[in-house]
Design a protein around this motif. Structure first.
Motif, short mmCIF file in Angstrom:
data_model
loop_
_atom_site.label_atom_id
_atom_site.label_comp_id
_atom_site.label_asym_id
_atom_site.label_seq_id
_atom_site.Cartn_x
_atom_site.Cartn_y
_atom_site.Cartn_z
N ASP A 7 0.87 -1.17 0.00
CA ASP A 7 0.00 0.00 0.00
C ASP A 7 0.91 1.22 0.00
N SER A 8 0.90 1.97 -1.09
CA SER A 8 1.81 3.10 -1.29
C SER A 8 3.25 2.62 -1.15
N HIS A 9 3.99 3.18 -0.18
CA HIS A 9 5.40 2.80 -0.08
C HIS A 9 5.63 1.65 0.90
N LYS A 10 4.55 1.22 1.56
CA LYS A 10 4.71 0.15 2.55
C LYS A 10 4.42 -1.21 1.92
N TYR A 11 5.30 -2.12 2.17
CA TYR A 11 5.07 -3.46 1.63
C TYR A 11 5.56 -4.52 2.60
N ASP A 12 4.97 -5.67 2.48
CA ASP A 12 5.31 -6.80 3.34
C ASP A 12 5.08 -8.05 2.51
N VAL A 13 6.15 -8.65 2.07
CA VAL A 13 6.04 -9.81 1.18
C VAL A 13 6.69 -11.02 1.84
N PHE A 14 5.96 -12.10 1.87
CA PHE A 14 6.46 -13.33 2.50
C PHE A 14 5.91 -14.53 1.73
N LEU A 15 6.80 -15.30 1.14
CA LEU A 15 6.37 -16.50 0.44
C LEU A 15 7.08 -17.72 1.02
N ALA A 16 6.35 -18.80 1.15
CA ALA A 16 6.95 -20.05 1.63
C ALA A 16 6.54 -21.17 0.69
N LEU A 17 7.47 -22.08 0.46
CA LEU A 17 7.17 -23.25 -0.36
C LEU A 17 6.93 -24.44 0.57
N ILE A 18 5.77 -25.04 0.44
CA ILE A 18 5.43 -26.21 1.25
C ILE A 18 5.49 -27.44 0.35
N SER A 19 6.34 -28.39 0.74
CA SER A 19 6.43 -29.62 -0.04
C SER A 19 6.86 -30.75 0.89
N LYS A 20 7.31 -31.84 0.32
CA LYS A 20 7.68 -32.97 1.18
C LYS A 20 9.15 -32.92 1.60
N THR A 21 9.88 -31.90 1.13
CA THR A 21 11.29 -31.82 1.52
C THR A 21 11.55 -30.56 2.35
N GLY A 22 12.52 -30.64 3.22
CA GLY A 22 12.86 -29.49 4.05
C GLY A 22 13.04 -29.90 5.50
N ASN A 23 13.56 -28.97 6.28
CA ASN A 23 13.85 -29.29 7.68
C ASN A 23 12.81 -28.75 8.66
N ARG A 24 12.01 -27.80 8.20
CA ARG A 24 11.03 -27.19 9.11
C ARG A 24 9.66 -27.83 8.91
N GLU A 25 9.03 -28.14 10.01
CA GLU A 25 7.68 -28.69 9.94
C GLU A 25 6.73 -27.63 9.36
#
Lengths: 85, 203
Positions: free
Chosen positions: B172-190
């Motif tokens: 919104d205008s100059h403020k932004y907050d972007v966060f993307l996560a990939l959920i799959s069967k591989t990785g260390n975090r639940e």
């Protein structure tokens, strides 16, 4: 005519956000769509708006654009012949 | 969500800085506008995707986060997209509104108009990665990890998708907050809400 062609190249780069394209890279006879500059259908609509806004040319049938926007050369010739401003 | 799903990778973009898996990846505090900042990230990533420059700022930031997320990872065509934000497409809506206020000079821009819906982000990412998958964009008050994961979980467990890119892409205008996560069967975090909230909140 050469002046108008240069003007069109500059306008197209600016209005269609072709930031990585230089004026010198657009040949007068290069196709604007397809394998040429790779413009898409939204770009075609922007060009129709540009014709009306900058040159006072209102296309009655958007399909006319297919012929008019073939290349910078064709576009400049059409504008030269039909412009009202 | 079933235990075998993991948070494979994640990317955040905030305060003129890009983070990949929690580590600073790129920063440019000199960028005067979101557009300038986004262009800097694009150049840093050495991308060659001309359509990027035509996108609105919300799509640019989402696209860049997805590019960082995709490094070393393939997105199969059944990768689903589950995104949300608070401001919808308001930033572009305002610009479009400004462009049509003068009735004497009334030339609505088609290129601007196509970005006056937030789910165009889903379209841009689908085109970029050739996805033929489920895509959904919610507008909500704030990032809701529970809700997002619940939706992602349904897609994964009913085999509508083999993996899910989910997150929060707000501008919104100059403020932004972007966060993307990939959920799959591989990785260390639940892949659970607590973990997703932790990695979303910690930067």
């Amino acid at each position: 005519m050469a002046e108008l062609q240069l003007e069109l190249k500059e306008k197209i780069i600016e209005q269609l956000s072709l930031e990585d394209v230089e004026v010198s890279e657009i040949g007068d006879n290069d196709p604007l769509f397809g394998d040429g500059l790779g413009l898409d259908s939204i770009d075609a609509l922007e060009l129709i708006v540009m014709l009306e806004k900058d040159y006072g040319i209102k296309l009655k049938d958007p399909k006319e654009g297919k012929l008019i926007f073939e290349s910078i050369g064709v576009m400049a010739a059409y504008i030269e012949k039909n412009r009202t401003k | 969500m079933e235990d075998h799903y993991k948070i494979t990778s994640f990317c955040s973009i905030r305060d003129q800085t890009v983070y990949k898996d929690g580590e600073e990846y790129y920063t440019n505090t000199e960028a005067a506008t979101v557009k300038d900042f986004a262009k800097g990230v694009y150049k840093h990533l050495a991308l060659n995707y001309a359509k990027f420059y035509k996108m609105d700022d919300l799509c640019k930031l989402s696209f860049l986060a997805s590019e960082v997320l995709s490094q070393g990872i393939e997105f199969p065509e059944d990768t689903a997209l589950v995104l949300a934000n608070h401001a919808s497409s308001l930033d572009t809506d305002r610009k479009y509104q400004e462009s049509i206020t003068n009735r004497e000079e009334y030339y609505p821009s088609p290129a601007l108009f196509v970005y006056t819906l937030p789910n165009i982000v889903i379209g841009e990412l689908s085109i970029r990665y050739q996805l033929k998958s489920e895509g959904v964009f919610f507008v909500s008050e704030s990032f809701d990890a529970d809700f997002i994961l619940q939706y992602a979980s349904i897609l994964l467990e009913t085999q509508k998708a083999s993996q899910v890119i989910c997150g929060w892409v707000d501008l919104d205008s100059h403020k932004y907050d972007v966060f993307l996560a990939l959920i799959s069967k591989t990785g260390n975090r639940e892949a659970n809400a607590a973990e997703l909230n932790t990695i979303y909140s910690k930067l």
